[in-house]
Write an enzyme that holds these catalytic residues in place. Structure first.
Site, PDB file in Angstrom:
ATOM      1  N   GLU A  15       0.823  -1.197  -0.030  1.00  0.00           N
ATOM      2  CA  GLU A  15       0.101  -0.191  -0.098  1.00  0.00           C
ATOM      3  C   GLU A  15       1.057   1.315  -0.161  1.00  0.00           C
ATOM      4  O   GLU A  15       0.394   2.283   0.150  1.00  0.00           O
ATOM      5  CB  GLU A  15      -1.038   0.232   1.375  1.00  0.00           C
ATOM      6  CG  GLU A  15      -1.906  -1.180   1.202  1.00  0.00           C
ATOM      7  CD  GLU A  15      -2.768  -1.296   2.674  1.00  0.00           C
ATOM      8  OE1 GLU A  15      -3.774  -0.429   2.544  1.00  0.00           O
ATOM      9  OE2 GLU A  15      -2.392  -2.009   3.358  1.00  0.00           O
ATOM     10  N   SER A 148      -6.491  -2.731   3.010  1.00  0.00           N
ATOM     11  CA  SER A 148      -6.903  -2.301   1.495  1.00  0.00           C
ATOM     12  C   SER A 148      -7.428  -3.453   0.416  1.00  0.00           C
ATOM     13  O   SER A 148      -7.262  -3.326  -0.651  1.00  0.00           O
ATOM     14  CB  SER A 148      -5.798  -1.237   0.765  1.00  0.00           C
ATOM     15  OG  SER A 148      -5.796  -0.260   1.537  1.00  0.00           O
ATOM     16  N   TYR A 212      -9.277   2.760  -4.733  1.00  0.00           N
ATOM     17  CA  TYR A 212      -8.196   3.700  -5.153  1.00  0.00           C
ATOM     18  C   TYR A 212      -8.475   4.073  -6.526  1.00  0.00           C
ATOM     19  O   TYR A 212      -7.657   4.885  -7.140  1.00  0.00           O
ATOM     20  CB  TYR A 212      -7.029   3.187  -4.637  1.00  0.00           C
ATOM     21  CG  TYR A 212      -6.881   3.091  -3.231  1.00  0.00           C
ATOM     22  CD1 TYR A 212      -7.115   4.146  -2.370  1.00  0.00           C
ATOM     23  CD2 TYR A 212      -6.614   1.891  -2.898  1.00  0.00           C
ATOM     24  CE1 TYR A 212      -7.097   3.834  -1.058  1.00  0.00           C
ATOM     25  CE2 TYR A 212      -6.590   1.691  -1.391  1.00  0.00           C
ATOM     26  CZ  TYR A 212      -6.770   2.550  -0.513  1.00  0.00           C
ATOM     27  OH  TYR A 212      -6.837   2.294   0.919  1.00  0.00           O
ATOM     28  N   ARG A 252     -11.848   2.827  11.106  1.00  0.00           N
ATOM     29  CA  ARG A 252     -13.119   2.445   9.942  1.00  0.00           C
ATOM     30  C   ARG A 252     -13.349   0.827  10.187  1.00  0.00           C
ATOM     31  O   ARG A 252     -12.466   0.036   9.864  1.00  0.00           O
ATOM     32  CB  ARG A 252     -12.448   2.914   8.704  1.00  0.00           C
ATOM     33  CG  ARG A 252     -13.957   2.992   7.586  1.00  0.00           C
ATOM     34  CD  ARG A 252     -13.704   3.039   6.251  1.00  0.00           C
ATOM     35  NE  ARG A 252     -13.022   1.691   5.781  1.00  0.00           N
ATOM     36  CZ  ARG A 252     -11.784   1.506   5.137  1.00  0.00           C
ATOM     37  NH1 ARG A 252     -11.063   2.560   5.268  1.00  0.00           N
ATOM     38  NH2 ARG A 252     -11.592   0.308   4.799  1.00  0.00           N
ATOM     39  N   ASP A 254     -15.391  -2.182   8.526  1.00  0.00           N
ATOM     40  CA  ASP A 254     -16.004  -2.594   7.472  1.00  0.00           C
ATOM     41  C   ASP A 254     -17.173  -3.834   7.785  1.00  0.00           C
ATOM     42  O   ASP A 254     -16.819  -4.723   8.324  1.00  0.00           O
ATOM     43  CB  ASP A 254     -14.930  -3.205   6.542  1.00  0.00           C
ATOM     44  CG  ASP A 254     -14.014  -2.263   6.102  1.00  0.00           C
ATOM     45  OD1 ASP A 254     -14.200  -1.293   6.466  1.00  0.00           O
ATOM     46  OD2 ASP A 254     -12.877  -2.584   5.505  1.00  0.00           O
ATOM     47  N   GLU A 266     -13.606  -6.444   9.352  1.00  0.00           N
ATOM     48  CA  GLU A 266     -12.522  -6.098   9.954  1.00  0.00           C
ATOM     49  C   GLU A 266     -12.529  -4.806  10.312  1.00  0.00           C
ATOM     50  O   GLU A 266     -13.511  -3.900  10.148  1.00  0.00           O
ATOM     51  CB  GLU A 266     -11.219  -6.492   9.183  1.00  0.00           C
ATOM     52  CG  GLU A 266     -11.315  -5.730   7.710  1.00  0.00           C
ATOM     53  CD  GLU A 266     -10.048  -5.767   6.632  1.00  0.00           C
ATOM     54  OE1 GLU A 266      -9.285  -5.079   6.830  1.00  0.00           O
ATOM     55  OE2 GLU A 266     -10.316  -6.878   6.215  1.00  0.00           O
ATOM     56  N   ASN A 268     -10.104  -1.472  10.472  1.00  0.00           N
ATOM     57  CA  ASN A 268      -8.964  -0.400  10.000  1.00  0.00           C
ATOM     58  C   ASN A 268      -8.422   0.589  10.925  1.00  0.00           C
ATOM     59  O   ASN A 268      -9.204   1.344  11.074  1.00  0.00           O
ATOM     60  CB  ASN A 268      -9.106   0.042   8.698  1.00  0.00           C
ATOM     61  CG  ASN A 268      -9.687  -0.979   7.757  1.00  0.00           C
ATOM     62  OD1 ASN A 268      -8.748  -1.702   6.977  1.00  0.00           O
ATOM     63  ND2 ASN A 268     -11.156  -1.392   7.721  1.00  0.00           N
ATOM     64  N   GLY A 272      -7.157   5.310   4.973  1.00  0.00           N
ATOM     65  CA  GLY A 272      -6.685   6.245   4.010  1.00  0.00           C
ATOM     66  C   GLY A 272      -7.113   7.768   4.471  1.00  0.00           C
ATOM     67  O   GLY A 272      -8.150   7.850   4.916  1.00  0.00           O
TER      68      GLY A 272
END
Length: 305
Positions: A15, A148, A212, A252, A254, A266, A268, A272
């Site tokens: 990443e 990611s 992305y 964050r 998910d 999961e 994070n 980003g």
């Protein structure tokens, strides 16, 4: 006088590109608002750069392995300078999908069923038999320590072996039941509920390209169309997870929403901060502009987390 901020970005994970973009966007906003900024790579001269620049706070803009798994956090602890996002233990736990899933399950947080797979020979019949006996196809296969959606595949009985071979460089991977339904992400900052967003990717799921690549045309839906009760439940689970793991700054989580239930995939610890990133979008919708979001993250920076 505004504080001096050292931004660490780049690194050696898959990443790297996203990390550089995160660092660039954060630096641009801080400079515009009068902060003294230096951007650096997490190389062997990092400690020397920290001593020379003498920052008030270190902004960790790294993503993926060595950046959000407790590795760089261990190094930063030795400097005694406050750094952003989660500390050593929380970062390591959140990045390890096996350990974090065990915590979810122990604390009655719904998550897809799974089992670990080690590469000691691809026995087709055994793999397929194991999957069918546990939850059936399709399944999700992924490394236990990437972010990611790097090297995440949705597999059928026909392509399971082909996709497993793509992951042979990992010691262990997770084979997880596939949960259909809506993709919803919830953000927490400083132990407070920030908000949520729903994603409708044009691809099979919200993978690296969907996240992305602007050409992927992923649809972002905010506010999320949920009942008040469901929205409250979603944010409560996200906050509970954030606190359970001991996270700091912004996280964050998910989720998949299916048959009236939220499945946590999961959490994070370093989402980003690019133009296409979800947390800035959620914050902006809630009336928190980019510089305010960054300052909230900086405010929650500490050592000994």
């Amino acid at each position: 006088m505004k504080k001096k901020i050292l931004i660490i970005s780049g690194g050696i994970s898959k990443e790297r590109k996203i990390s550089l973009e995160t660092g660039k966007q954060v630096a641009k906003e801080l400079i515009k608002n009068g902060y003294s900024i230096k951007i650096t790579e997490p190389d062997f001269s990092l400690n020397e750069k920290i001593k020379l620049f003498k920052p008030h706070i270190i902004f960790n803009a790294l993503h993926g392995q060595f950046g959000e798994d407790g590795y760089i956090q261990t190094i930063l602890e030795t400097t005694r300078i406050p750094y952003t996002h989660s500390g050593v233990i929380a970062s390591a736990i959140a990045m390890d999908k096996e350990i974090s899933k065990k915590i979810f399950i122990k604390n009655k947080i719904l998550t897809p069923k799974y089992f670990l797979y080690s590469f000691n020979g691809l026995e087709k019949k055994k793999i397929i038999k194991d999957i069918q006996s546990k939850f059936g196809f399709p399944v999700v296969v992924k490394p236990i320590n990437e972010g990611s959606s790097v090297n995440v595949f949705i597999c059928t009985k026909k392509n399971i072996l082909k996709n497993l071979r793509k992951l042979k460089n990992y010691k262990k991977i997770i084979i997880e039941e596939f949960i259909p339904g809506r993709e919803i992400q919830a953000a927490i900052i400083g132990n407070k509920k920030l908000g949520a967003i729903e994603l409708k990717p044009k691809r099979k799921f919200y993978d690296y390209q969907a996240k992305y690549n602007p050409k992927a045309n992923t649809e972002h839906i905010i506010p999320v169309n949920l009942s008040k009760a469901n929205y409250k439940n979603l944010m409560n689970i996200a906050l509970k997870t954030h606190k359970l793991i001991g996270c700091k700054g912004v996280t964050r989580s998910d989720f998949k929403f299916f048959n009236g239930k939220f499945y946590l995939l999961e959490i994070n610890t370093q989402p980003g901060m690019t133009k296409l990133s979800l947390v800035p979008e959620i914050a902006n919708y809630k009336g928190i502009n980019f510089i305010k979001l960054i300052e909230l993250i900086l405010k929650d920076a500490t050592t000994d987390k």
